[in-house]
Design an enzyme around this catalytic site. Sequence first.
Site, short mmCIF file in Angstrom:
data_model
loop_
_atom_site.label_atom_id
_atom_site.label_comp_id
_atom_site.label_asym_id
_atom_site.label_seq_id
_atom_site.Cartn_x
_atom_site.Cartn_y
_atom_site.Cartn_z
N GLU A 149 6.08 -2.36 -6.93
CA GLU A 149 6.34 -0.91 -6.39
C GLU A 149 6.68 -0.43 -5.09
OE1 GLU A 149 3.33 2.36 -8.05
OE2 GLU A 149 2.95 0.67 -9.35
N PHE A 200 6.58 0.36 -18.00
CA PHE A 200 7.71 1.18 -17.69
C PHE A 200 9.01 0.08 -17.45
CE2 PHE A 200 9.22 1.86 -13.47
CZ PHE A 200 9.98 3.61 -13.89
N SER A 203 13.83 -3.77 -5.36
CA SER A 203 14.05 -2.60 -4.46
C SER A 203 15.03 -1.79 -4.84
CB SER A 203 13.79 -3.11 -3.08
OG SER A 203 12.41 -3.73 -3.25
N THR A 256 8.73 -2.52 -1.84
CA THR A 256 7.93 -4.22 -0.55
C THR A 256 7.79 -3.46 0.34
OG1 THR A 256 10.90 -3.68 0.27
CG2 THR A 256 9.72 -5.55 -2.00
N GLN A 273 -10.75 -17.91 6.12
CA GLN A 273 -11.22 -18.32 7.01
C GLN A 273 -12.52 -18.60 7.35
OE1 GLN A 273 -8.70 -20.86 7.86
NE2 GLN A 273 -9.83 -21.56 9.88
N ILE A 274 -13.70 -17.49 7.03
CA ILE A 274 -14.84 -17.41 7.14
C ILE A 274 -15.26 -18.32 6.59
CG2 ILE A 274 -17.14 -15.90 7.91
CD1 ILE A 274 -15.28 -13.84 8.72
N PRO A 299 17.08 -8.56 -12.46
CA PRO A 299 16.95 -9.93 -11.83
C PRO A 299 17.77 -9.48 -10.41
CG PRO A 299 17.20 -10.10 -13.85
CD PRO A 299 17.42 -8.96 -14.02
N GLN A 308 -18.81 -16.12 18.50
CA GLN A 308 -17.43 -14.80 19.00
C GLN A 308 -16.34 -14.99 18.14
OE1 GLN A 308 -14.95 -14.51 22.51
NE2 GLN A 308 -15.98 -13.08 23.57
#
Length: 394
Positions: free
Chosen positions: A368, A127, A136, A370, A341-342, A132, A284
Amino acid sequence: MVDFSLSDEEKQVRDWVRTFVRKEVIPLEQEVLRRERANQPGLTADVLKELQDKAKASGFWGVQTPEEYGGMGLGAVMSALLEAELGRSFVQFRFGGHADNILYYANDEQKRRYLLPTLSGERKSCFAITEPGAGSDARNIRTSARQDGTDWIINGEKTFITGGNEADFTMVFAVTDKDKHSKGHTDQSVTCFLVDRDQGWRSEYIDTMGEWGPAALVFEDVRVPQENILGEVGNGFALAMKWIGRGRYMLPARALGACERLVEMAVEQANTRVTFGEPIANRQAIQWMIADSAVEIEALRWLVLHAAWVVDQGQDSRHWQSIAKLYGGVKANEIVDRVLQIHGGMGYTRELPVERWYRELRLLRIYEGTDEIQRRTIARNILKGHASVSGTLG
């Protein structure tokens, strides 16, 4: 009474796909990662076809394709449930038997040449509307088509076209009435053309931070016969909007599955990773990351299912799809960031799929529509009274 439970049929279909992904797709992940680290396509065409054939043998072919064309003809809610299950793996597997929704507007001869071969897997389409200078704001397209006898001559460039490198034909949108277009009458000035690759357009690979590469499509005096117009002259923009709005809920649905899997990985990491004599799950800071992610996943689940439900009711679902896509894009990126991060340093490596998902999910906030476009749509609907913050319950 509001019933949030799935029907027995919905559970059975969902569970089959869940089992298929667990047994057939997830085991491929390490090989896919290895191939991608070697700058090779993660999933080869042969492996993809083998997976699709296995699914087809069990009846999973053309999930949303109408039954008259050999598909399952599933509704939006069921399709969203299945997409979430597929999203639990980063392997880019999709059931076969699918074609872009606007191809169903083709005439009989066009269906024979384009729709049916696409559904069978013989042909691949793309499609092409983004340019350029027209992302949107699709109304700003500049690709043109001028009539020459019974043919049309197309000139212009499209960019960030998904599947453009693999497609053998494209649905390209071009301005056919410059006067009306300059006056803002996009709904009367743009036409959609079905253009085979061998008619002269070429594609150029665009390298991205993700593992997939969209394409730039270049049209230089590409000659297309009148019979290759999809729909009517000047009615292309309406078709484009039907394509863009066909199922935005499916994007956050796939992200939902990814987030579920990512948080499951984070839970396992938190329970097994020991620092200072105890699992990091006892910290925590880690617990709050898990808790926030769990709440956001549940909220996303209902936003996606509600948007799909509105589609199934035949109502205008654009507002609810925008809400689901906006929330899904933002929260999926926050969740994958927490999961990385974990995992610490290992999460940053390409040995685990976390960093890959990190890059892949970032795209959800751009393509598809922003985040900013979704916010514009949501705010405009509320400010103009087309929607209310009271939601569906009034």
